[in-house]
Scaffold this active site. Structure first.
Site, PDB file in Angstrom:
ATOM      1  N   ARG A  82       0.694  -1.458  -0.185  1.00 48.81           N
ATOM      2  CA  ARG A  82      -0.055   0.054   0.038  1.00 48.81           C
ATOM      3  C   ARG A  82       0.979   1.264   0.004  1.00 48.81           C
ATOM      4  O   ARG A  82       0.614   2.365  -0.629  1.00 48.81           O
ATOM      5  CB  ARG A  82      -0.848  -0.018   1.231  1.00 48.81           C
ATOM      6  CG  ARG A  82      -1.766   1.468   1.291  1.00 48.81           C
ATOM      7  CD  ARG A  82      -2.695   1.245   2.556  1.00 48.81           C
ATOM      8  NE  ARG A  82      -2.258   0.745   3.730  1.00 48.81           N
ATOM      9  CZ  ARG A  82      -1.561   1.166   4.538  1.00 48.81           C
ATOM     10  NH1 ARG A  82      -1.337   2.466   4.444  1.00 48.81           N
ATOM     11  NH2 ARG A  82      -1.416   0.569   5.849  1.00 48.81           N
ATOM     12  N   TYR A 134     -17.022  15.920 -15.834  1.00 49.48           N
ATOM     13  CA  TYR A 134     -17.323  14.321 -15.932  1.00 49.48           C
ATOM     14  C   TYR A 134     -18.620  14.143 -14.656  1.00 49.48           C
ATOM     15  O   TYR A 134     -18.353  14.854 -13.635  1.00 49.48           O
ATOM     16  CB  TYR A 134     -16.207  13.452 -15.747  1.00 49.48           C
ATOM     17  CG  TYR A 134     -16.455  12.235 -15.347  1.00 49.48           C
ATOM     18  CD1 TYR A 134     -17.460  11.383 -16.147  1.00 49.48           C
ATOM     19  CD2 TYR A 134     -16.043  11.397 -14.197  1.00 49.48           C
ATOM     20  CE1 TYR A 134     -17.592   9.923 -15.845  1.00 49.48           C
ATOM     21  CE2 TYR A 134     -16.350  10.213 -13.722  1.00 49.48           C
ATOM     22  CZ  TYR A 134     -17.056   9.646 -14.752  1.00 49.48           C
ATOM     23  OH  TYR A 134     -17.498   8.211 -14.590  1.00 49.48           O
ATOM     24  N   ASP A 206      -7.669  17.813 -15.929  1.00 50.21           N
ATOM     25  CA  ASP A 206      -8.009  16.577 -16.169  1.00 50.21           C
ATOM     26  C   ASP A 206      -7.654  16.337 -17.636  1.00 50.21           C
ATOM     27  O   ASP A 206      -8.339  16.849 -18.563  1.00 50.21           O
ATOM     28  CB  ASP A 206      -9.413  16.471 -15.931  1.00 50.21           C
ATOM     29  CG  ASP A 206      -9.802  14.742 -16.103  1.00 50.21           C
ATOM     30  OD1 ASP A 206      -9.264  14.133 -16.897  1.00 50.21           O
ATOM     31  OD2 ASP A 206     -10.881  14.562 -15.677  1.00 50.21           O
ATOM     32  N   LYS A 231      -8.314   5.009 -19.230  1.00 41.21           N
ATOM     33  CA  LYS A 231      -8.895   5.446 -20.652  1.00 41.21           C
ATOM     34  C   LYS A 231      -7.721   5.240 -21.459  1.00 41.21           C
ATOM     35  O   LYS A 231      -7.110   4.141 -21.821  1.00 41.21           O
ATOM     36  CB  LYS A 231      -9.409   6.855 -20.432  1.00 41.21           C
ATOM     37  CG  LYS A 231     -10.449   7.002 -19.364  1.00 41.21           C
ATOM     38  CD  LYS A 231     -11.649   6.033 -19.495  1.00 41.21           C
ATOM     39  CE  LYS A 231     -12.849   6.580 -18.655  1.00 41.21           C
ATOM     40  NZ  LYS A 231     -12.578   6.552 -17.221  1.00 41.21           N
TER      41      LYS A 231
END
Length: 415
Positions: A82, A134, A206, A231
């Site tokens: 982590r 978005y 973004d 994406k």
């Protein structure tokens, strides 16, 4: 990742070759030269130097929870996945290199990247946001407003005077989507970023829609770049992933981001990092193919009598076409359009053959989405109307299939 390093003798015991002991062969062994290389070369080699343990050319997946300490207080530089993992470190190095940033941190999803960026803000901070952002970003911002006291204001960031008028003493962040999702509106990134720095706030872009291949936000003065790496960076629709990158002159943010990622527990898994690293190798080739198809399809859609409007920055008819030419390296693979007859929208969405009706974008396959009921369904009807997202808006993610196959599919349904 801890700061301690392994003693040389013990490092060999664990199969770890200490830095500088293996032959310095090829570009992959010389990451310090990558900034001088072209983006094509960097996509292939950034974060992909041969593994020091056994010379693996492809970075291995360190699918482990924890790492052995060589002694009390002495580790290999990693202790718990982590907090840090060699596979994730490779991907973070690669994305920071491609964006030209001082550091990156990779998260489990694009939405966790949004969450991470918002956690940089103090309670009560004021945020200015692209009005047709978005839907997931909108949902996260509204949750932060209602739960954590964030003050959020949506507006047309292309209107610099409106941005100045909306500014408050506690404005700490300008959240830019350019091109925006799904209307592909643009923001003058350099102008807004300069305004933010001048007034003591930071700016975030973004960059999911264009990737570092087609837009370079740090060269325009922004402080942070965010990606849904699900994406285009990954490009194969088989992993969810996010990343936040700090500007080259914002090493303070580059240090805070991994700390927050570890604290929130949203870091990306090693296997998912491996998949995105694989996708990056073909990023320049894929972006060129996406854009070539999208540019031609946008022109043909605009000329079709059933289409009322096409949103694509590469079209001369786009109101910000000149801005797109000035601040982008290309126009991307995303198109949205509206039909003259709204009653035809369901039949078009259901009838397409090569465009799969699905959310997401940026994969090699073409997708079609209905923003009002899919990607932006979390926005209230009032918010969608304010943003200009109508019920007859259709969004296309253009893949790398044959152009003529894609056009024949669209034309058949539109006819």
């Amino acid at each position: 990742m801890s700061e301690s390093a392994a003693p040389e003798s013990q490092a060999y015991h664990f199969g770890i070759v200490p830095p500088g002991t293996s032959p310095n062969v090829g570009w992959g062994k010389r990451p310090e030269l990558l900034p001088e290389a072209g983006l094509d070369t960097r996509c292939v080699h950034a974060g992909a130097q041969p593994d020091p343990a056994y010379g693996s050319v492809v970075p291995p997946i360190y699918q482990t929870t924890n790492f052995a300490f060589f002694d009390l207080g002495t580790s290999s530089g990693f202790d718990y996945t982590r907090s840090g993992n060699p596979t994730r470190a490779r991907l973070e190095e690669a994305i920071a290199n491609l964006e030209g940033g001082s550091g990156a941190t990779c998260t489990s999803t694009g939405m966790s990247a949004v969450l991470l960026a918002l956690n940089l803000l103090e309670h009560g901070s004021h945020v200015l946001v692209t009005e047709d952002c978005y839907g997931g970003t909108f949902r996260a911002l509204e949750h932060a407003r209602n739960t954590y006291g964030l003050q959020v204001e949506y507006l047309d960031l292309a209107d610099l005077e409106a941005v100045k008028a909306a500014w408050k003493p506690n404005t700490r962040l300008v959240w830019i989507e350019s091109p925006s999702n799904p209307l592909l509106r643009l923001t003058d990134i350099a102008a807004v970023a300069a305004l933010a720095r001048e007034r003591g706030a930071f700016s975030l872009v973004d960059n999911t829609f264009l990737s570092p291949i087609l837009q370079r936000p740090f060269e325009l003065g922004v402080d942070l770049v965010l990606h849904s790496a699900t994406k285009y960076l990954n490009g194969h629709s088989d992993v969810v992933s996010g990343a936040v990158v700090a500007a080259p002159d914002r090493k303070d943010l580059a240090q805070r981001l991994p700390y927050l990622n570890n604290l929130l527990g949203i870091s990306q898994s090693p296997h998912d990092c491996f998949l995105v690293l694989r996708g990056l190798k073909t990023l320049t080739l894929r972006m060129a193919a996406h854009q070539a198809n999208a540019s031609e399809l946008a022109s043909r859609l605009e000329a079709h009598p059933a289409v009322a409007r096409v949103n694509y920055p590469g079209l001369p008819s786009h109101p910000q076409h000149e801005l797109a030419k000035r601040q982008q390296k290309g126009f991307g693979g995303m198109i949205s359009f509206e039909l003259k007859d709204p009653t035809k929208v369901p039949s078009v969405l259901r009838g397409l053959r090569w465009f799969t009706l699905a959310e997401s974008l940026g994969g090699v396959e073409s997708l079609v989405a209905h923003p009002a009921t899919m990607t932006h369904a979390s926005m209230t009807p009032e918010a969608r109307r304010r943003a200009g997202i109508s019920d007859n808006l259709i969004r296309l993610s253009i893949g790398i299939e044959s152009l003529e196959d894609l056009w024949a599919d669209l034309k058949h349904q539109l006819d």
